[in-house]
Write a protein that holds these residues in place. Sequence first.
Motif, PDB file in Angstrom:
ATOM      1  N   GLY A  23      25.766  23.966  48.208  1.00 11.10           N
ATOM      2  CA  GLY A  23      26.081  24.876  49.303  1.00 11.10           C
ATOM      3  C   GLY A  23      26.334  26.313  48.895  1.00 11.10           C
ATOM      4  N   VAL A  24      26.695  26.543  47.623  1.00  7.35           N
ATOM      5  CA  VAL A  24      27.103  27.907  47.239  1.00  7.35           C
ATOM      6  C   VAL A  24      26.192  28.590  46.209  1.00  7.35           C
ATOM      7  N   GLU A  25      25.314  27.857  45.548  1.00  4.94           N
ATOM      8  CA  GLU A  25      24.475  28.471  44.515  1.00  4.94           C
ATOM      9  C   GLU A  25      23.666  29.650  45.047  1.00  4.94           C
ATOM     10  N   GLY A  26      23.236  29.546  46.303  1.00  7.79           N
ATOM     11  CA  GLY A  26      22.427  30.612  46.896  1.00  7.79           C
ATOM     12  C   GLY A  26      23.178  31.915  47.084  1.00  7.79           C
ATOM     13  N   PHE A  27      24.532  31.878  47.020  1.00 12.05           N
ATOM     14  CA  PHE A  27      25.326  33.096  47.173  1.00 12.05           C
ATOM     15  C   PHE A  27      25.425  33.893  45.874  1.00 12.05           C
ATOM     16  N   ALA A  28      24.961  33.308  44.769  1.00 12.56           N
ATOM     17  CA  ALA A  28      24.931  34.017  43.480  1.00 12.56           C
ATOM     18  C   ALA A  28      23.676  33.573  42.724  1.00 12.56           C
ATOM     19  N   PRO A  29      22.494  33.924  43.263  1.00 16.77           N
ATOM     20  CA  PRO A  29      21.242  33.408  42.677  1.00 16.77           C
ATOM     21  C   PRO A  29      20.955  33.910  41.262  1.00 16.77           C
ATOM     22  N   ALA A 128      29.533  28.433  36.815  1.00 16.87           N
ATOM     23  CA  ALA A 128      28.450  29.417  36.675  1.00 16.87           C
ATOM     24  C   ALA A 128      28.894  30.544  35.756  1.00 16.87           C
ATOM     25  N   ARG A 129      27.896  31.153  35.104  1.00 16.60           N
ATOM     26  CA  ARG A 129      28.136  32.283  34.204  1.00 16.60           C
ATOM     27  C   ARG A 129      27.259  33.452  34.644  1.00 16.60           C
ATOM     28  N   ALA A 130      27.845  34.638  34.631  1.00 17.99           N
ATOM     29  CA  ALA A 130      27.080  35.833  34.983  1.00 17.99           C
ATOM     30  C   ALA A 130      26.463  36.467  33.741  1.00 17.99           C
ATOM     31  N   GLY A 131      27.104  36.257  32.597  1.00 18.66           N
ATOM     32  CA  GLY A 131      26.637  36.896  31.372  1.00 18.66           C
ATOM     33  C   GLY A 131      25.802  35.957  30.531  1.00 18.66           C
ATOM     34  N   ALA A 132      25.348  36.459  29.421  1.00 24.55           N
ATOM     35  CA  ALA A 132      24.603  35.647  28.470  1.00 24.55           C
ATOM     36  C   ALA A 132      25.469  35.423  27.250  1.00 24.55           C
ATOM     37  N   GLY A 133      25.075  34.471  26.430  1.00 30.99           N
ATOM     38  CA  GLY A 133      25.812  34.225  25.188  1.00 30.99           C
ATOM     39  C   GLY A 133      26.687  33.002  25.276  1.00 30.99           C
ATOM     40  N   ARG A 134      26.848  32.352  24.130  1.00 28.15           N
ATOM     41  CA  ARG A 134      27.524  31.051  24.143  1.00 28.15           C
ATOM     42  C   ARG A 134      29.024  31.170  24.360  1.00 28.15           C
ATOM     43  N   ARG A 135      29.632  32.336  24.082  1.00 28.04           N
ATOM     44  CA  ARG A 135      31.083  32.463  24.251  1.00 28.04           C
ATOM     45  C   ARG A 135      31.449  33.038  25.620  1.00 28.04           C
ATOM     46  N   SER A 136      30.492  33.081  26.542  1.00 28.03           N
ATOM     47  CA  SER A 136      30.764  33.725  27.831  1.00 28.03           C
ATOM     48  C   SER A 136      31.775  32.959  28.668  1.00 28.03           C
ATOM     49  N   LYS A 140      39.308  35.301  28.088  1.00 25.21           N
ATOM     50  CA  LYS A 140      39.775  36.624  27.668  1.00 25.21           C
ATOM     51  C   LYS A 140      38.750  37.689  28.039  1.00 25.21           C
ATOM     52  N   GLY A 141      39.255  38.866  28.377  1.00 25.21           N
ATOM     53  CA  GLY A 141      38.361  39.997  28.611  1.00 25.21           C
ATOM     54  C   GLY A 141      37.668  40.382  27.314  1.00 25.21           C
ATOM     55  N   ARG A 142      36.464  40.951  27.456  1.00 21.12           N
ATOM     56  CA  ARG A 142      35.705  41.382  26.283  1.00 21.12           C
ATOM     57  C   ARG A 142      35.267  42.817  26.461  1.00 21.12           C
ATOM     58  N   LYS A 143      34.969  43.468  25.360  1.00 17.71           N
ATOM     59  CA  LYS A 143      34.419  44.815  25.417  1.00 17.71           C
ATOM     60  C   LYS A 143      33.112  44.731  26.212  1.00 17.71           C
ATOM     61  N   GLY A 144      32.945  45.610  27.136  1.00 11.15           N
ATOM     62  CA  GLY A 144      31.718  45.577  27.933  1.00 11.15           C
ATOM     63  C   GLY A 144      31.899  44.901  29.283  1.00 11.15           C
ATOM     64  N   ASP A 145      33.024  44.198  29.484  1.00  4.09           N
ATOM     65  CA  ASP A 145      33.290  43.628  30.804  1.00  4.09           C
ATOM     66  C   ASP A 145      33.507  44.779  31.781  1.00  4.09           C
ATOM     67  N   GLY A 146      32.882  44.679  32.915  1.00  2.42           N
ATOM     68  CA  GLY A 146      33.067  45.698  33.941  1.00  2.42           C
ATOM     69  C   GLY A 146      32.774  45.085  35.286  1.00  2.42           C
ATOM     70  N   SER A 147      32.738  45.917  36.309  1.00  2.00           N
ATOM     71  CA  SER A 147      32.466  45.359  37.616  1.00  2.00           C
ATOM     72  C   SER A 147      31.100  44.683  37.583  1.00  2.00           C
ATOM     73  N   ASN A 148      31.017  43.560  38.241  1.00  2.00           N
ATOM     74  CA  ASN A 148      29.824  42.723  38.164  1.00  2.00           C
ATOM     75  C   ASN A 148      29.525  42.227  39.573  1.00  2.00           C
ATOM     76  N   ALA A 149      28.366  42.561  40.086  1.00  2.00           N
ATOM     77  CA  ALA A 149      28.035  42.231  41.478  1.00  2.00           C
ATOM     78  C   ALA A 149      27.430  40.843  41.639  1.00  2.00           C
ATOM     79  N   LYS A 150      27.178  40.134  40.533  1.00  2.00           N
ATOM     80  CA  LYS A 150      26.485  38.849  40.637  1.00  2.00           C
ATOM     81  C   LYS A 150      27.246  37.827  41.475  1.00  2.00           C
ATOM     82  N   PHE A 151      28.592  37.919  41.468  1.00  2.00           N
ATOM     83  CA  PHE A 151      29.400  36.949  42.219  1.00  2.00           C
ATOM     84  C   PHE A 151      29.990  37.544  43.508  1.00  2.00           C
ATOM     85  N   ALA A 152      29.599  38.776  43.889  1.00  2.00           N
ATOM     86  CA  ALA A 152      30.249  39.468  45.009  1.00  2.00           C
ATOM     87  C   ALA A 152      30.104  38.702  46.329  1.00  2.00           C
ATOM     88  N   VAL A 153      28.904  38.251  46.651  1.00  2.00           N
ATOM     89  CA  VAL A 153      28.686  37.525  47.912  1.00  2.00           C
ATOM     90  C   VAL A 153      29.429  36.188  47.876  1.00  2.00           C
TER      91      VAL A 153
END
Length: 198
Positions: A23-29, A128-136, A140-153
Motif C-alpha cells: 500500500g505504501v511503496e508507491g509513495f516513495a518509488p 526502505a533506504r533512500a541512500g546507497a551503501g551497505r551502512r545506510s 547515526k547521522g552521517r556527513k552528507g545527510d541533508g534534506s531528502n525528498a524521497k520519503f516526503a510523500v
Amino acid sequence: MRIFIGIDLDPEVRVRISRFLEGVEGFAPEARWVRPESLHITLKFIGEQPSERVEAITERLRRVEGNAFEIRAGGYGFFPTAKAPRVFWIGIHTGPQLAELAESIDIATSELGVPREDRPYSPHLTLARAGAGRRSGSPKGRKGDGSNAKFAVLEKRLAAIDELDFGIMIVNEFILYLSQLSPAGSKYTKLQRFALRR
C-alpha cells in the motif's frame, strides 16, 4: 562469509507488513524497498569472516542463554531524522529481554575478536533506504545527510494514520544468517538456529 545474527518474523506479522508495503511503496518509488521475505530484526551484524571463524562463532553462540519473550511490531520512524531521512523503519516494542539478548550476543562474539557495538541497541525493521551503501541502515547521522525528498510523500500519508500495529509474536530463538549481496538485493540464508528457554 558475510554473517549476522537476527530474529525471524512470525508468518502472520510478516503478512501484515507485506500488505502494508504493497500500500505504501508507491509513495516513495525512488527508495530501495526491502523484500518482505527478507525482513528480520538484527541483533548483531558481524560482517565478513572466514568459514573456520564462523564455526567458532556458532559454537560460542550455543552457550548464550535467555528466555523466550514477546515483542510487538508497530509504529514507524526515519533514521537519522524525519527532516533528513535515509531509512524508513517499523518499531519493535518489548521489555528488557531483547536488549539483554543483543548484549549477551555482543559480549559472546567479542570474546572471539568481533568488535563490540559502539551505540545502544535500537531494535527496528528496516523497510526502505533512500541512500546507497551497505551502512545506510545506521541510525547515526552521517556527513552528507541533508534534506531528502524521497520519503516526503510517504511521510505526509503516514501522518494521516493513527497507529501502525502489525501484531505480537513470541521470540523463542535467534538465528545466525549468511548474507549474500547481489544487484537484486541481499539474500539471507539461515545457517544455524539457537533456541531460547520457554
